[in-house]
Motif scaffolding. Structure first.
Motif, PDB file in Angstrom:
ATOM      1  N   ASN A  84       3.235  11.829   0.374  1.00 33.48           N
ATOM      2  CA  ASN A  84       3.713  10.671   1.134  1.00 33.48           C
ATOM      3  C   ASN A  84       5.206  10.413   0.959  1.00 33.48           C
ATOM      4  OD1 ASN A  84       1.233   9.863   2.284  1.00 33.48           O
ATOM      5  ND2 ASN A  84       0.591   8.971   0.324  1.00 33.48           N
TER       6      ASN A  84
ATOM      7  N   HIS B  75       2.870  12.037 -14.454  1.00 34.98           N
ATOM      8  CA  HIS B  75       3.030  10.968 -13.465  1.00 34.98           C
ATOM      9  C   HIS B  75       2.987   9.567 -14.090  1.00 34.98           C
ATOM     10  CE1 HIS B  75       2.632  14.342 -10.806  1.00 34.98           C
ATOM     11  NE2 HIS B  75       2.969  13.580  -9.793  1.00 34.98           N
TER      12      HIS B  75
ATOM     13  N   ALA C 163       4.554   8.935  -8.362  1.00 34.25           N
ATOM     14  CA  ALA C 163       5.623   9.786  -8.906  1.00 34.25           C
ATOM     15  C   ALA C 163       6.478   9.011  -9.904  1.00 34.25           C
ATOM     16  CB  ALA C 163       6.501  10.298  -7.768  1.00 34.25           C
TER      17      ALA C 163
HETATM   18 FE1  SF4 Z   1       4.208  12.977  -3.300  1.00 34.31          FE
HETATM   19 FE2  SF4 Z   1       3.957  13.248  -5.890  1.00 34.31          FE
HETATM   20 FE3  SF4 Z   1       4.347  10.796  -4.822  1.00 34.31          FE
HETATM   21 FE4  SF4 Z   1       2.014  11.980  -4.513  1.00 34.31          FE
HETATM   22  S1  SF4 Z   1       2.938  11.360  -6.491  1.00 34.31           S
HETATM   23  S2  SF4 Z   1       3.234  11.015  -2.882  1.00 34.31           S
HETATM   24  S3  SF4 Z   1       2.591  14.134  -4.323  1.00 34.31           S
HETATM   25  S4  SF4 Z   1       5.787  12.496  -4.820  1.00 34.31           S
END
Ligand code: SF4
Ligand code: FAD
Length: 327
Positions: A131, A149, A160
């Motif tokens: 996204n 994460h 993210a």
């Molecule tokens: Fe993209 Fe990573 Fe955010 Fe998921 S966590 S939307 S894969 S940047």
């Protein structure tokens, strides 16, 4: 990497005019932008080189605080004697970031605007769902490999982590981002992902970071940046904390406390719950341990990143005890 046009800006006005044009990106040290262009995440039609602009690399410290030009190099700011003396957490956050070669190339403005290290974000060929990169496409990390994460500030659209170190110290000490004449408090500059994770900061078209300022404070002068990572150098934070303390005249009671977290949230994360819990108290180890748990109030784990909920309070605790000289 696809073709783009290249403009070497001769003045700030020229850079700002160019920055207002669609599909245009500014190039400072290039240590993030070129990587992202090579992996197909950034696809500018025009790149505007700002690194040669005059007068944007000043570093000044006086009784009011610090003024750091957007084009000052990470290594220069880290080594500046007045920054080291008045804002040790800022210097330490930069020393512990990236590598010596990158710090010599990279700028303060570019450092603030580095993009997430989420592996799905950086690999569009293999993982179309992201996204942040492609709004509405989904998030590969929510059910994927998410050890690195965020546990704080995430949404159903994106978890993210904001990866930078410097911004964590800046958030702790209420820095201000200068976008030419417009000024934005750094805590408002970085945006939570919510339903629009592709919107990461408060810069409008035709604006760029020209400087940051950090107000002088006793807490900033008595501060540190504590970073825990998988290996001891050239690695992003698994969890980090910028901490600064001012004591009352008795030298024991906390008058002012600043705590911000890195490596665990979608933006540099001010931990006001910890600050409020310890103001007016003395830094007994048990009190600090209990208060440090508040750093992860509201945290949500997504499987493999659960360890961050344990790690972050310990990092905060260690940093506070170090500053309180009780460790
Ligand atoms: Fe993209 Fe990573 Fe955010 Fe998921 S966590 S939307 S894969 S940047
Ligand atoms: P650029 O790559 O030139 O630009 C980055 C982004 O900012 C681009 O989108 C560009 O358009 C925009 N931009 C640049 N300047 C301005 C401005 N003045 N106004 C508006 N937009 C601007 N960082 C850490 O904090 N900690 C780490 O541990 C760390 N490890 C790293 C390890 C590796 C292997 C690499 C490659 C990078 C690492 N970094 C780390 C990130 C590094 O610090 C950034 O790449 C660097 O600071 C970016 O600065 P730059 O001047 O090269 O920016």
């Amino acid at each position: 990497m696809r073709d783009f046009s290249y403009l070497r800006a001769g003045s700030l006005d020229e850079a700002l005019r160019a920055a207002a044009m669609p599909a245009t990106m500014l190039l400072a040290g290039g240590t993030t932008l070129l990587d992202l262009a090579k992996c197909g995440v950034s696809e500018p039609e025009q790149v505007v080189d700002i690194i040669h602009l005059k007068g944007l690399d000043a570093i000044r410290v006086d009784a009011e605080g610090a003024f750091i030009g957007a084009l000052a190099k990470m290594s220069h700011v880290a080594a500046d004697s007045a920054i080291k003396q008045q804002f040790p957490a800022v210097s330490e956050s930069l020393w512990q970031a990236a590598s010596a070669q990158i710090r010599n190339m990279a700028t303060i403005g570019g450092n603030l605007l580095q993009r997430t290290r989420c592996a799905y974000f950086r690999d569009p060929a293999t993982f179309p769902a992201c996204n942040k990169r492609a709004p509405g496409s989904g998030c590969s990390a929510l059910e994927g490999v998410n050890r690195g994460h965020a546990v704080l500030g995430g949404s159903d659209a994106c978890i993210a982590t904001y990866p930078g170190d410097l911004a964590v110290a800046l958030v702790a000490f209420d820095a201000v981002v200068h976008l030419g004449k417009r000024k934005v408090a750094i805590d408002d500059f970085f945006l939570l992902p919510g339903a629009t994770p592709h919107k990461e900061h408060a810069i409008k078209p035709g604006e760029m970071i020209t400087a940051i300022t950090i107000p002088a404070s006793v807490a900033a002068k008595r501060s540190t940046y504590w970073k825990v990572r998988d290996r001891q150098s050239y690695e992003f934070a698994a969890a980090s904390a910028a901490v600064g303390i001012e004591f009352e005249a008795d030298g024991k009671t906390v008058k002012d406390l600043r705590v911000a977290l890195g490596g665990v949230a979608t933006k540099p994360w001010r931990a006001r719950g910890v600050e409020d819990a310890l103001k007016g108290k003395t830094l007994e180890p048990d009190t600090v341990k209990k208060a440090s748990r508040l750093a992860v109030e509201g945290a949500i784990a997504h499987g493999a990143n659960h360890y961050k909920i344990e790690l972050a309070p310990r990092v905060v605790e260690r940093a506070i005890l170090k500053m309180g000289a009780l460790a």
